[in-house]
Design a protein around this motif. Structure first.
Motif, PDB file in Angstrom:
ATOM      1  N   ALA A   1       0.832  -1.213   0.000  1.00 27.34           N
ATOM      2  CA  ALA A   1       0.000   0.000   0.000  1.00 27.34           C
ATOM      3  C   ALA A   1       0.863   1.258   0.000  1.00 27.34           C
ATOM      4  CB  ALA A   1      -0.935  -0.014   1.217  1.00 27.34           C
ATOM      5  N   LEU A   2       1.982   1.228   0.737  1.00 32.55           N
ATOM      6  CA  LEU A   2       2.876   2.376   0.768  1.00 32.55           C
ATOM      7  C   LEU A   2       3.509   2.618  -0.598  1.00 32.55           C
ATOM      8  CD1 LEU A   2       4.330   4.577   2.375  1.00 32.55           C
ATOM      9  CD2 LEU A   2       6.075   2.888   2.980  1.00 32.55           C
ATOM     10  N   GLU A   3       3.935   1.543  -1.257  1.00 33.52           N
ATOM     11  CA  GLU A   3       4.519   1.694  -2.590  1.00 33.52           C
ATOM     12  C   GLU A   3       3.497   2.236  -3.595  1.00 33.52           C
ATOM     13  OE1 GLU A   3       6.104  -2.073  -3.611  1.00 33.52           O
ATOM     14  OE2 GLU A   3       7.731  -2.021  -2.124  1.00 33.52           O
ATOM     15  N   LYS A   4       2.261   1.765  -3.484  1.00 34.66           N
ATOM     16  CA  LYS A   4       1.217   2.258  -4.385  1.00 34.66           C
ATOM     17  C   LYS A   4       0.937   3.735  -4.144  1.00 34.66           C
ATOM     18  CE  LYS A   4      -2.294  -0.341  -5.454  1.00 34.66           C
ATOM     19  NZ  LYS A   4      -3.595  -1.071  -5.423  1.00 34.66           N
ATOM     20  N   LEU A   5       0.923   4.140  -2.878  1.00 37.90           N
ATOM     21  CA  LEU A   5       0.700   5.554  -2.564  1.00 37.90           C
ATOM     22  C   LEU A   5       1.825   6.423  -3.119  1.00 37.90           C
ATOM     23  CD1 LEU A   5      -0.686   5.416   1.095  1.00 37.90           C
ATOM     24  CD2 LEU A   5      -1.883   6.216  -0.938  1.00 37.90           C
ATOM     25  N   LYS A   6       3.071   5.945  -3.003  1.00 42.11           N
ATOM     26  CA  LYS A   6       4.194   6.714  -3.529  1.00 42.11           C
ATOM     27  C   LYS A   6       4.117   6.833  -5.045  1.00 42.11           C
ATOM     28  CE  LYS A   6       7.665   5.819   0.074  1.00 42.11           C
ATOM     29  NZ  LYS A   6       8.998   5.224   0.347  1.00 42.11           N
ATOM     30  N   ALA A   7       3.795   5.714  -5.716  1.00 35.36           N
ATOM     31  CA  ALA A   7       3.717   5.747  -7.176  1.00 35.36           C
ATOM     32  C   ALA A   7       2.577   6.633  -7.650  1.00 35.36           C
ATOM     33  CB  ALA A   7       3.548   4.321  -7.711  1.00 35.36           C
ATOM     34  N   ALA A   8       1.419   6.563  -6.954  1.00 34.32           N
ATOM     35  CA  ALA A   8       0.287   7.405  -7.343  1.00 34.32           C
ATOM     36  C   ALA A   8       0.582   8.880  -7.104  1.00 34.32           C
ATOM     37  CB  ALA A   8      -0.969   6.975  -6.586  1.00 34.32           C
ATOM     38  N   LYS A   9       1.275   9.187  -6.007  1.00 40.06           N
ATOM     39  CA  LYS A   9       1.631  10.581  -5.725  1.00 40.06           C
ATOM     40  C   LYS A   9       2.606  11.102  -6.778  1.00 40.06           C
ATOM     41  CE  LYS A   9       3.328  13.589  -2.029  1.00 40.06           C
ATOM     42  NZ  LYS A   9       4.307  14.303  -2.860  1.00 40.06           N
ATOM     43  N   SER A  10       3.568  10.244  -7.177  1.00 36.59           N
ATOM     44  CA  SER A  10       4.507  10.653  -8.227  1.00 36.59           C
ATOM     45  C   SER A  10       3.798  10.879  -9.560  1.00 36.59           C
ATOM     46  CB  SER A  10       5.594   9.589  -8.381  1.00 36.59           C
ATOM     47  OG  SER A  10       6.455   9.888  -9.452  1.00 36.59           O
ATOM     48  N   ASP A  11       2.809  10.037  -9.864  1.00 31.44           N
ATOM     49  CA  ASP A  11       2.063  10.207 -11.107  1.00 31.44           C
ATOM     50  C   ASP A  11       1.176  11.437 -11.067  1.00 31.44           C
ATOM     51  OD1 ASP A  11       1.133   8.913 -13.728  1.00 31.44           O
ATOM     52  OD2 ASP A  11      -0.764   9.193 -12.657  1.00 31.44           O
ATOM     53  N   ARG A  12       0.686  11.801  -9.873  1.00 34.03           N
ATOM     54  CA  ARG A  12      -0.148  12.996  -9.756  1.00 34.03           C
ATOM     55  C   ARG A  12       0.681  14.273  -9.830  1.00 34.03           C
ATOM     56  NH1 ARG A  12      -2.157  11.809  -5.296  1.00 34.03           N
ATOM     57  NH2 ARG A  12      -0.894  13.131  -3.943  1.00 34.03           N
ATOM     58  N   ASP A  13       1.863  14.263  -9.214  1.00 31.06           N
ATOM     59  CA  ASP A  13       2.707  15.458  -9.226  1.00 31.06           C
ATOM     60  C   ASP A  13       3.447  15.631 -10.549  1.00 31.06           C
ATOM     61  OD1 ASP A  13       1.853  15.860  -6.648  1.00 31.06           O
ATOM     62  OD2 ASP A  13       3.628  14.957  -5.728  1.00 31.06           O
ATOM     63  N   PHE A  14       3.907  14.525 -11.119  1.00 28.91           N
ATOM     64  CA  PHE A  14       4.640  14.560 -12.389  1.00 28.91           C
ATOM     65  C   PHE A  14       3.964  13.595 -13.361  1.00 28.91           C
ATOM     66  CE2 PHE A  14       7.578  15.216  -8.851  1.00 28.91           C
ATOM     67  CZ  PHE A  14       8.046  16.483  -9.138  1.00 28.91           C
ATOM     68  N   PRO A  15       2.826  13.996 -13.934  1.00 31.64           N
ATOM     69  CA  PRO A  15       2.039  13.053 -14.746  1.00 31.64           C
ATOM     70  C   PRO A  15       2.796  12.556 -15.963  1.00 31.64           C
ATOM     71  CG  PRO A  15       1.235  15.304 -15.002  1.00 31.64           C
ATOM     72  CD  PRO A  15       2.228  15.341 -13.900  1.00 31.64           C
ATOM     73  N   ASP A  16       2.825  11.231 -16.094  1.00 31.17           N
ATOM     74  CA  ASP A  16       3.345  10.534 -17.278  1.00 31.17           C
ATOM     75  C   ASP A  16       4.850  10.688 -17.473  1.00 31.17           C
ATOM     76  OD1 ASP A  16       0.677   9.916 -17.832  1.00 31.17           O
ATOM     77  OD2 ASP A  16       0.423  11.767 -18.962  1.00 31.17           O
ATOM     78  N   GLU A  17       5.572  11.277 -16.539  1.00 34.26           N
ATOM     79  CA  GLU A  17       7.019  11.449 -16.703  1.00 34.26           C
ATOM     80  C   GLU A  17       7.745  10.169 -16.315  1.00 34.26           C
ATOM     81  OE1 GLU A  17       9.053  14.794 -15.261  1.00 34.26           O
ATOM     82  OE2 GLU A  17       7.448  16.227 -15.672  1.00 34.26           O
ATOM     83  N   ILE A  18       8.667   9.749 -17.170  1.00 37.53           N
ATOM     84  CA  ILE A  18       9.483   8.575 -16.891  1.00 37.53           C
ATOM     85  C   ILE A  18      10.930   8.909 -17.228  1.00 37.53           C
ATOM     86  CG2 ILE A  18       7.567   7.000 -17.389  1.00 37.53           C
ATOM     87  CD1 ILE A  18       8.925   6.336 -20.002  1.00 37.53           C
ATOM     88  N   ASP A  19      11.822   8.094 -16.724  1.00 40.67           N
ATOM     89  CA  ASP A  19      13.248   8.272 -16.979  1.00 40.67           C
ATOM     90  C   ASP A  19      13.662   7.500 -18.230  1.00 40.67           C
ATOM     91  OD1 ASP A  19      13.670   9.932 -14.893  1.00 40.67           O
ATOM     92  OD2 ASP A  19      14.406   8.395 -13.508  1.00 40.67           O
ATOM     93  N   THR A  20      14.505   8.098 -19.011  1.00 42.33           N
ATOM     94  CA  THR A  20      15.069   7.395 -20.157  1.00 42.33           C
ATOM     95  C   THR A  20      16.088   6.378 -19.663  1.00 42.33           C
ATOM     96  OG1 THR A  20      14.807   9.413 -21.465  1.00 42.33           O
ATOM     97  CG2 THR A  20      16.222   7.688 -22.366  1.00 42.33           C
ATOM     98  N   PRO A  21      15.960   5.106 -20.059  1.00 38.05           N
ATOM     99  CA  PRO A  21      16.897   4.094 -19.551  1.00 38.05           C
ATOM    100  C   PRO A  21      18.312   4.333 -20.052  1.00 38.05           C
ATOM    101  CG  PRO A  21      15.500   3.183 -21.267  1.00 38.05           C
ATOM    102  CD  PRO A  21      14.958   4.539 -20.961  1.00 38.05           C
ATOM    103  N   LEU A  22      19.270   3.989 -19.207  1.00 35.32           N
ATOM    104  CA  LEU A  22      20.677   4.167 -19.562  1.00 35.32           C
ATOM    105  C   LEU A  22      21.230   2.991 -20.338  1.00 35.32           C
ATOM    106  CD1 LEU A  22      21.977   5.651 -16.179  1.00 35.32           C
ATOM    107  CD2 LEU A  22      21.491   6.899 -18.285  1.00 35.32           C
ATOM    108  N   ASP A  23      20.721   1.787 -20.055  1.00 35.01           N
ATOM    109  CA  ASP A  23      21.289   0.588 -20.675  1.00 35.01           C
ATOM    110  C   ASP A  23      20.593   0.200 -21.975  1.00 35.01           C
ATOM    111  OD1 ASP A  23      18.946   0.093 -19.383  1.00 35.01           O
ATOM    112  OD2 ASP A  23      19.532  -1.860 -18.562  1.00 35.01           O
ATOM    113  N   THR A  24      19.469   0.820 -22.284  1.00 34.46           N
ATOM    114  CA  THR A  24      18.703   0.484 -23.494  1.00 34.46           C
ATOM    115  C   THR A  24      18.498   1.742 -24.321  1.00 34.46           C
ATOM    116  OG1 THR A  24      17.553  -1.249 -22.270  1.00 34.46           O
ATOM    117  CG2 THR A  24      16.597  -0.579 -24.379  1.00 34.46           C
ATOM    118  N   PRO A  25      18.710   1.693 -25.622  1.00 31.38           N
ATOM    119  CA  PRO A  25      18.445   2.890 -26.448  1.00 31.38           C
ATOM    120  C   PRO A  25      16.967   3.274 -26.377  1.00 31.38           C
ATOM    121  CG  PRO A  25      19.776   1.291 -27.643  1.00 31.38           C
ATOM    122  CD  PRO A  25      19.327   0.602 -26.400  1.00 31.38           C
TER     123      PRO A  25
END
Length: 784
Positions: A464-488
């Motif tokens: 539940a804590l992990e879900k809350l953190k992920a949902a809060k991150s999606d609400r504050d920074f919608p749809d933002e993801i990191d570009t992977p370093l090991d994969t083009p």
């Protein structure tokens, strides 16, 4: 030319007539006719063909129309509960688990000495009142089985809410407990029939406090039913008043119920077939709603969809004659007439899915030259992987420097990639600190807290804590993801595309459809089909509403029926419209409730009740907006409204929707709403945002870093437009070096604190996880 003397000039038909000054005076009919000079408008000519009525005739016509409407309403009202029609079906629902509804039901049965009372084997109490010339049926369901109460309310004419004045002496809010509040909220969301609120045990209160307690209870009721006045049920006179109120009050219309034939089972009989594991279920009761045809499909909540074999019309055992004061059919109740038998050529099929032909896509057998060319292309070493099912438009995004394209074996991305979130090292350190502190807390637990720790699921708490953190991150920074370093990035995001404008850019809804779309059905015009189906239902031949029927449901599994009997759930039969057994893509609008505060992730297992049907699916959520494209939402956030999309059987709106989630082996209502449409072409588009930061700024030009980490990715995504948080737009001009720095041009001076974003999109589809909520699931919910 000279004008002869005595001859005056006359203007022709085309003489110009100027517009007069508006003097504000009223013109008479004579002056108007003089001005027009006999010219008549086209509208007046068309009106002459119709019969012109004078004032008295128009008055008489309006009186007749008004009288016909009044007679129609009175005839419909008098037919409810009458001798020749179905009696009032009342569901008795206490709003507090401490209230015994059977006590109030006993008082209603004994309130009139002339009343004829009888009970059926399924627990239905029939009361016939000769003084009112009306009949009533009362049903009491188990308070521990919420679905049984909801299924009864679907077909009931009236709901009788019971309150006890004795429970509100010390605390007025205790009159309606938590269970009562949940029943009220779900029944309102489902579609509440005609309500009636009754207060019992008022005689046990001191006479001086009765009026005060009654007023306090009325204020509590007004929060839910502002126009409903409570009644008292303590004496026989009160019971007669309650029955009179039920028979005379205006009936509330529930559209999704009134448009369909429905029947509540009073007598149930199961007859196994001579061979096999199936049998025939005979359901006896009064038909309500619209006409029922033996060739249409029916739905029984908890059992599923079935065909009918025949419809019988036995004599009504509850019919009475006021003059003789006894039942008319008491001497001859065994007479049964067969109304209708099924016609296999006209009967609707139980096939719910379309069976696709894998050879439909094949055109011709390849020639020898084509096969030799294909073998040579397979031997080439230089290949480029592309996702399966890509079109030419999508393949054009990958540079093909004399490279050949092969299919990628993985059809879907990993769920971790689907919901990838930006997580910094500080967040990971916080999680480690949380784990360390958790272990320390467990070692320092006192002996008195051992019982509390046994009931606490630490693994569930961490999830539940992990879900809350992920949902809060999606609400504050919608749809933002990191570009992977090991994969083009060109490989990681090769299924995505860029759009010039999310609102106006074209997107073909038939492009790259999954294989499950070959199994569903689609309407050319859904709303036109709905209008035609409703019109046909009004003119349908068959058993008419109000008749006492025995419906033979064929093809019921013996094992299924044995398990259903253990649940003690009511039998309600609901007639289905054409096409409502076929699978398609359903879209429903949901509004979060306050019962559950955690975010709901897309593709999470949920229980839906859509209209008369109840099932389990894994929906995807999208924004409830106008337009052709709708943004995919990773989480269904609290206090928000979203559209859930999933595969399910077709239904025609209006249809209320309830959404449940299983929490600690219990179903919790997390959302309510309504059916939006049945549209497989609804575009649910997932967006990802790659972010970069300014490194050097020179007027409109800037060097951006941390968006990509190699030169090829910059060249690959060069055609996509860039946007910033502060409203600037731009594009990639050229890469700088080999470590991901790039030179970009914007439409204005870039702020050093701004963030540069690149938006990519792809269409997402729900997964085929439909499962009927039948006996096994209902049984589990009852045990919990």
């Amino acid at each position: 030319m000279a004008i002869e003397k005595g001859i005056a000039h006359r203007a022709g038909a085309f003489k110009q007539s100027n517009k007069e000054h508006k003097h504000g005076r009223h013109r008479s009919k004579g002056s108007i006719s003089v001005t027009t000079k006999g010219k008549v408008s086209v509208k007046n000519i068309s009106k002459r063909n119709k019969r012109e009525l004078n004032r008295e005739q128009r008055r008489n016509q309006s009186v007749q129309i008004r009288q016909n409407k009044r007679d129609e309403v009175l005839a419909k009202k008098r037919s409810l509960g009458g001798m020749e029609f179905a009696p009032f079906l009342i569901c008795v629902v206490p709003l507090n688990k401490d209230i015994d509804p059977n006590t109030a039901l006993t008082l209603l049965c004994q309130c009139d000495e002339e009343a004829i009372v009888s009970r059926t084997t399924t627990g239905v109490t029939n009361i016939s009142m000769p003084r009112f010339k009306q009949r009533f049926q009362f049903v009491v369901q188990d308070k521990d089985h919420d679905f049984a109460v909801l299924d009864t309310l679907k077909v009931a004419d009236t709901v009788l809410f019971l309150l006890s004045a004795a429970t509100g002496i010390e605390d007025r809010e205790a009159v309606v407990d938590d269970w009562g509040n949940s029943i009220l909220s779900t029944s309102f969301a489902q579609g509440l029939p005609t309500p009636l609120v009754v207060v019992t045990d008022l005689e046990s209160i001191v006479p001086k406090k009765r009026n005060e307690i009654k007023q306090d209870i009325q204020k509590i009721v007004n929060k839910w039913l502002p126009n409903e006045k409570i009644l008292v049920l303590d004496k026989n006179v009160d019971g007669v008043n309650v029955l009179r109120k039920i028979g005379n009050q205006k009936q509330k219309s529930v559209l999704y119920r009134d448009h369909r034939p429905h029947l509540f089972g009073e007598e149930i009989e199961y007859v196994p077939d001579s061979e096999g594991t199936l049998g025939t279920l005979k359901i006896t009761g009064y038909l309500r709603g619209t006409a029922l045809s033996v060739n249409q499909l029916v739905h029984i909540p908890g059992l599923g969809d079935f065909q009918l074999s025949q419809i019988d019309a036995p004599n009504d055992p509850h019919k009475f004659d006021k003059s003789k004061d006894k039942n008319l059919d008491s001497e001859n109740q065994a007479v049964i007439r067969v109304l209708e038998r099924c016609d296999p050529t006209k009967q609707e099929s139980l096939d719910s899915e379309n069976i696709p032909n894998p050879m439909d896509a094949e055109q011709t057998w390849p020639t020898e030259e084509e096969m030799e060319t294909a073998e040579k292309e397979q031997k080439l070493k230089k290949v480029k992987k592309v996702p399966k099912g890509w079109s030419d438009y999508q393949a054009a995004w990958i540079p093909d420097e004399d490279a050949e394209f092969v299919l990628d074996e993985s059809e879907e991305e990993n769920d971790e990639d689907e919901f990838m979130d930006a997580m910094s090292e500080e967040q990971s350190d916080e999680e480690d600190n949380y784990k360390d502190s958790d272990t320390v807390a467990e070692s320092e637990v006192a002996v008195n807290d051992d019982k509390y720790d046994k009931d606490l699921d630490i693994h569930a708490e961490k999830q539940a804590l992990e879900k809350l953190k992920a949902a809060k991150s999606d609400r504050d920074f919608p749809d933002e993801i990191d570009t992977p370093l090991d994969t083009p990035a060109s490989v990681r995001f090769q299924k995505y595309r860029g759009l010039e404008s999310f609102r106006t850019s074209p997107w073909d809804p038939k492009e790259n459809l999954p294989s499950d779309y070959a199994r569903i059905f689609e309407f050319q015009n859904f709303y036109r089909t709905k209008k035609r189906v409703l019109k046909e239902q009004e003119d349908k031949d068959g058993a008419l509403p109000g008749w006492f029927l025995t419906v033979h449901v064929k093809g019921v599994s013996q094992l299924l029926w044995t398990n259903f009997q253990e649940t003690k759930a009511p039998i309600t039969l609901i007639g289905m419209f054409p096409y409502e057994h076929k699978m398609s893509v359903m879209n429903v609008v949901l509004r979060r409730t306050h019962n559950y505060n955690l975010p709901i992730k897309s593709k999470e297992r949920l229980v839906f009740q859509c209209g008369y049907r109840r099932f389990i699916v894994n929906p995807i959520f999208s924004s409830h907006t106008n337009g052709r494209k709708h943004k995919f939402e990773r989480y269904f956030q609290p206090e928000s409204t979203s559209v859930a999309t999933f595969y399910a059987p077709i239904q025609f709106p209006p249809a209320p929707v309830l959404c449940y989630k299983e929490v600690n082996n219990k179903l919790v209502l997390i959302g309510t709403g309504s059916l939006l449409s049945c549209n497989p072409d609804r575009l649910v588009v997932k967006r990802i945002v790659l972010s970069g930061y300014p490194f050097k700024i020179h007027k409109k030009s800037a060097v951006i870093r941390f968006m990509f980490f190699n030169r090829n990715d910059i060249v690959y995504f060069k055609p996509v437009k860039l946007r910033t948080r502060m409203g600037r737009t731009g594009h990639i001009k050229e890469p700088l070096g080999t470590h991901g720095h790039m030179k970009c041009i914007f439409d204005g001076h870039l702020n050093s604190q701004d963030t540069v974003m690149l938006n990519l999109y792809k269409r997402v589809f729900p997964k085929w996880t439909y499962e009927d909520l039948i006996v096994s699931c209902v049984k589990d919910s009852m045990e919990n």
